[in-house]
Write an enzyme that holds these catalytic residues in place. Structure first.
Site, PDB file in Angstrom:
ATOM      1  N   MET A  14     105.844 -40.310  -2.052  1.00  0.00           N
ATOM      2  CA  MET A  14     106.891 -39.483  -1.098  1.00  0.00           C
ATOM      3  C   MET A  14     107.509 -40.615   0.069  1.00  0.00           C
ATOM      4  O   MET A  14     107.908 -39.439  -0.100  1.00  0.00           O
ATOM      5  CB  MET A  14     106.058 -38.466  -0.626  1.00  0.00           C
ATOM      6  N   HIS A  23     104.635 -48.323   2.282  1.00  0.00           N
ATOM      7  CA  HIS A  23     104.018 -49.238   2.850  1.00  0.00           C
ATOM      8  C   HIS A  23     102.971 -50.646   2.144  1.00  0.00           C
ATOM      9  O   HIS A  23     102.997 -50.060   1.177  1.00  0.00           O
ATOM     10  CB  HIS A  23     103.179 -48.581   4.281  1.00  0.00           C
ATOM     11  N   GLY A  49     100.303 -50.412   1.680  1.00  0.00           N
ATOM     12  CA  GLY A  49      99.247 -49.184   0.803  1.00  0.00           C
ATOM     13  C   GLY A  49      99.932 -49.323  -0.585  1.00  0.00           C
ATOM     14  O   GLY A  49      99.552 -49.123  -2.072  1.00  0.00           O
ATOM     15  N   HIS A  50     101.572 -48.439  -0.904  1.00  0.00           N
ATOM     16  CA  HIS A  50     101.827 -48.506  -1.925  1.00  0.00           C
ATOM     17  C   HIS A  50     102.723 -49.774  -2.525  1.00  0.00           C
ATOM     18  O   HIS A  50     102.972 -49.440  -3.336  1.00  0.00           O
ATOM     19  CB  HIS A  50     103.519 -47.512  -1.636  1.00  0.00           C
ATOM     20  N   GLN A  69     103.397 -28.793  -1.756  1.00  0.00           N
ATOM     21  CA  GLN A  69     102.738 -29.013  -1.536  1.00  0.00           C
ATOM     22  C   GLN A  69     102.519 -29.037   0.591  1.00  0.00           C
ATOM     23  O   GLN A  69     100.913 -29.910   0.658  1.00  0.00           O
ATOM     24  CB  GLN A  69     102.126 -30.461  -1.775  1.00  0.00           C
ATOM     25  N   GLY A 119      95.981 -44.169  -4.843  1.00  0.00           N
ATOM     26  CA  GLY A 119      95.100 -44.750  -4.730  1.00  0.00           C
ATOM     27  C   GLY A 119      94.427 -43.683  -3.461  1.00  0.00           C
ATOM     28  O   GLY A 119      94.334 -42.778  -3.589  1.00  0.00           O
ATOM     29  N   LYS A 163      92.964 -43.421  -1.091  1.00  0.00           N
ATOM     30  CA  LYS A 163      93.625 -43.081   0.251  1.00  0.00           C
ATOM     31  C   LYS A 163      93.153 -42.165   0.162  1.00  0.00           C
ATOM     32  O   LYS A 163      92.385 -41.084   1.453  1.00  0.00           O
ATOM     33  CB  LYS A 163      94.793 -43.867   0.971  1.00  0.00           C
ATOM     34  N   GLN A 210      92.379 -35.963  -4.084  1.00  0.00           N
ATOM     35  CA  GLN A 210      93.778 -36.142  -4.661  1.00  0.00           C
ATOM     36  C   GLN A 210      93.341 -37.055  -6.280  1.00  0.00           C
ATOM     37  O   GLN A 210      93.629 -36.354  -7.506  1.00  0.00           O
ATOM     38  CB  GLN A 210      95.074 -36.429  -4.338  1.00  0.00           C
TER      39      GLN A 210
END
Ligand code: AMP
Length: 292
Positions: free
Chosen positions: A29, A33, A35-36, A60, A154, A156, A160
């Site tokens: 989305m 950062h 993580g992406h 969502q 991820g 994270k 999901q």
């Protein structure tokens, strides 16, 4: 690196390369950062051609205010994506994906939707009605448009990832799903686009989530295997940090069923509100080898 904002342009770019390239997809989305970036880099290692999608998916979200305040920064995202090794950023406008308009996650829609399977029950699925239906619907659309051979998600968003794995199995998508490790800041806070919405004081309050998860691992290592006891302490520590706990659960790592006792390993999953910013985090809990 290309940036496409329309489906037509996306197809014009992908059509000639499909047959001779293994396409990898990283759905996001935006507000990228580290993580992406780790997901893009993992995709780069596994695929010949890396597509990053950037789309703040309205269906969502559970509240219009949350959707509206979600951080957006496509220009910076493109720079980060290029540096990380993406070949194409697909950042469609709302009208491109939902030409007939859209509702929030718990609103009825006259358009076709995908229903998430039973791994979407409980945890975030309970706190955010319809959220995972919105997630699998947009991910299904992206899979159909991009037709990747693999997609990276991820850990994270632990639930999901399991919900997507279930969707791919149930709907027979011929796509390999790769789970990538959760990336944290140096002080332990899980990286999230929503962290940008935290004040400095809230950011340090939010560290109580990571602290509490570590306490749980330490208690398990000392022999506390009772999930009720472990959860009680996590809830208390997050509460002391000034956050409002949404849920704390200890679940089986593959089917997400709630556990009463940890025999070997489990996943501790937390959702808590810091002000009005909802944060999620999780950690794998391993029982000590010698007491198995
Ligand atoms: P989002 O943009 O938050 O929807 O996330 C897009 C993808 O990035 C999802 O697969 C997330 O699980 C993943 N992601 C978000 N934050 C992190 C993180 N801190 N570490 C690893 N992956 C992440």
């Amino acid at each position: 690196m290309h940036t496409s904002t329309t489906i037509q342009d996306l197809q014009n770019i992908l059509e000639p390369i499909r047959c001779s390239n293994r396409i990898g997809l990283v759905p996001t989305m935006g507000s990228l950062h580290a993580g992406h970036v780790s997901l893009i880099e993992e995709c780069r290692r596994l695929a010949d051609y890396v597509v990053l999608s950037v789309f703040v998916n309205p269906i969502q979200f559970n509240s219009a205010a949350d959707l509206q305040k979600y951080p957006r920064n496509l220009e910076q995202d493109s720079l980060i994506a290029q540096k990380a090794g993406a070949d194409l950023v697909f950042a469609p406008g709302l009208h491109e994906i939902f030409p007939n308009g859209y509702g929030l996650s718990d609103q009825a829609s006259s358009d076709t939707r995908i229903l998430a399977g039973n791994r979407s029950n409980g945890l975030c699925g309970e706190s955010r009605p319809g959220h995972f239906n919105g997630v699998v619907t947009i991910v299904g659309q992206l899979f159909n448009l991009i037709r990747p051979r693999l997609a990276v998600f991820g850990e994270k968003d632990f639930q999901q990832l399991q919900v997507i794995r279930q969707m791919v199995a149930d709907l027979h998508y011929q796509i390999e799903i790769i789970g990538a490790p959760l990336i944290r800041d140096a002080d332990g806070l899980a990286l999230s686009s929503r962290n940008a919405l935290l004040s400095e004081a809230q950011r340090s309050q939010a560290l109580s989530i990571y602290r509490s998860m570590h306490t749980a691992q330490a208690d398990l290592t000392r022999g506390q295997r009772d999930c009720g006891e472990l959860k009680r302490k996590v809830i208390a520590e997050i509460g002391r940090g000034g956050l409002r706990v949404d849920y704390v659960e200890i679940v089986d790592r593959s089917n997400l069923e709630s556990l009463e006792r940890i025999e070997h390993s489990a996943q501790l999953i937390v959702a808590a509100f810091c002000g009005d910013v909802r944060l999620i985090d999780n950690i794998r809990l391993d029982s000590p080898r010698d007491s198995r």
